[in-house]
Scaffold this active site. Sequence first.
Site, PDB file in Angstrom:
ATOM      1  N   HIS A  96      -4.205  -2.750 -15.908  1.00  0.00           N
ATOM      2  CA  HIS A  96      -4.979  -2.215 -14.626  1.00  0.00           C
ATOM      3  C   HIS A  96      -4.613  -0.567 -14.577  1.00  0.00           C
ATOM      4  O   HIS A  96      -5.568   0.223 -14.326  1.00  0.00           O
ATOM      5  CB  HIS A  96      -4.510  -3.001 -13.365  1.00  0.00           C
ATOM      6  CG  HIS A  96      -4.763  -4.302 -13.213  1.00  0.00           C
ATOM      7  ND1 HIS A  96      -5.974  -4.910 -13.290  1.00  0.00           N
ATOM      8  CD2 HIS A  96      -3.843  -5.345 -13.560  1.00  0.00           C
ATOM      9  CE1 HIS A  96      -5.847  -6.169 -13.347  1.00  0.00           C
ATOM     10  NE2 HIS A  96      -4.768  -6.488 -13.465  1.00  0.00           N
ATOM     11  N   ASP A  97      -3.408  -0.302 -14.194  1.00  0.00           N
ATOM     12  CA  ASP A  97      -3.062   0.958 -14.055  1.00  0.00           C
ATOM     13  C   ASP A  97      -3.061   2.077 -15.224  1.00  0.00           C
ATOM     14  O   ASP A  97      -3.583   3.206 -15.204  1.00  0.00           O
ATOM     15  CB  ASP A  97      -1.406   1.087 -13.639  1.00  0.00           C
ATOM     16  CG  ASP A  97      -1.386   0.436 -12.112  1.00  0.00           C
ATOM     17  OD1 ASP A  97      -2.175   0.415 -11.461  1.00  0.00           O
ATOM     18  OD2 ASP A  97      -0.257  -0.248 -11.994  1.00  0.00           O
TER      19      ASP A  97
END
Length: 154
Positions: A96-97
């Site tokens: 995600h990040d």
Amino acid sequence: MGRLIVMGGAFGGGNITAAVEFNIWSDPEAARRVLAGSAVPTTLVPLDLTHRILVPLDCLNALARSGPVDSALASLTSPGRAHYRHELGVDALIGHDEVAVAEAIWPGTLDCRSPTVDVECGQGRTCGATIADHRLGGQDQSAGRKIQVAVDLA
């Protein structure tokens, strides 16, 4: 002026409720100020995109065979892999990040659209839901602002 890259939100299903993603849910009022009320150019990287960008098991296994430091790093992936096996039915990691950071380092990594975005700050299961209005005309101009929303890799 700089820009913000925000990893958060979901338009096709959340990870806290069916409609709400964790980062926005954690402080929906602050998220609304940033996404709907700020003048700073903003790119939102939602779960809809990040759930499609997987680090597959064969890559993690190759990492584990690369040396002692890499092996130790790969061993740290077990809890994340177990979570995604249970929640999404995939034996992989989701970065995600990392997707958001890639766009920050290499602008243009992500293909974006420009809907009007707002955050629901009421009560109940939709508090923290991100709302995107993709209509070309007739938007409720009192709610939200146009931002970049990542929909795919460029």
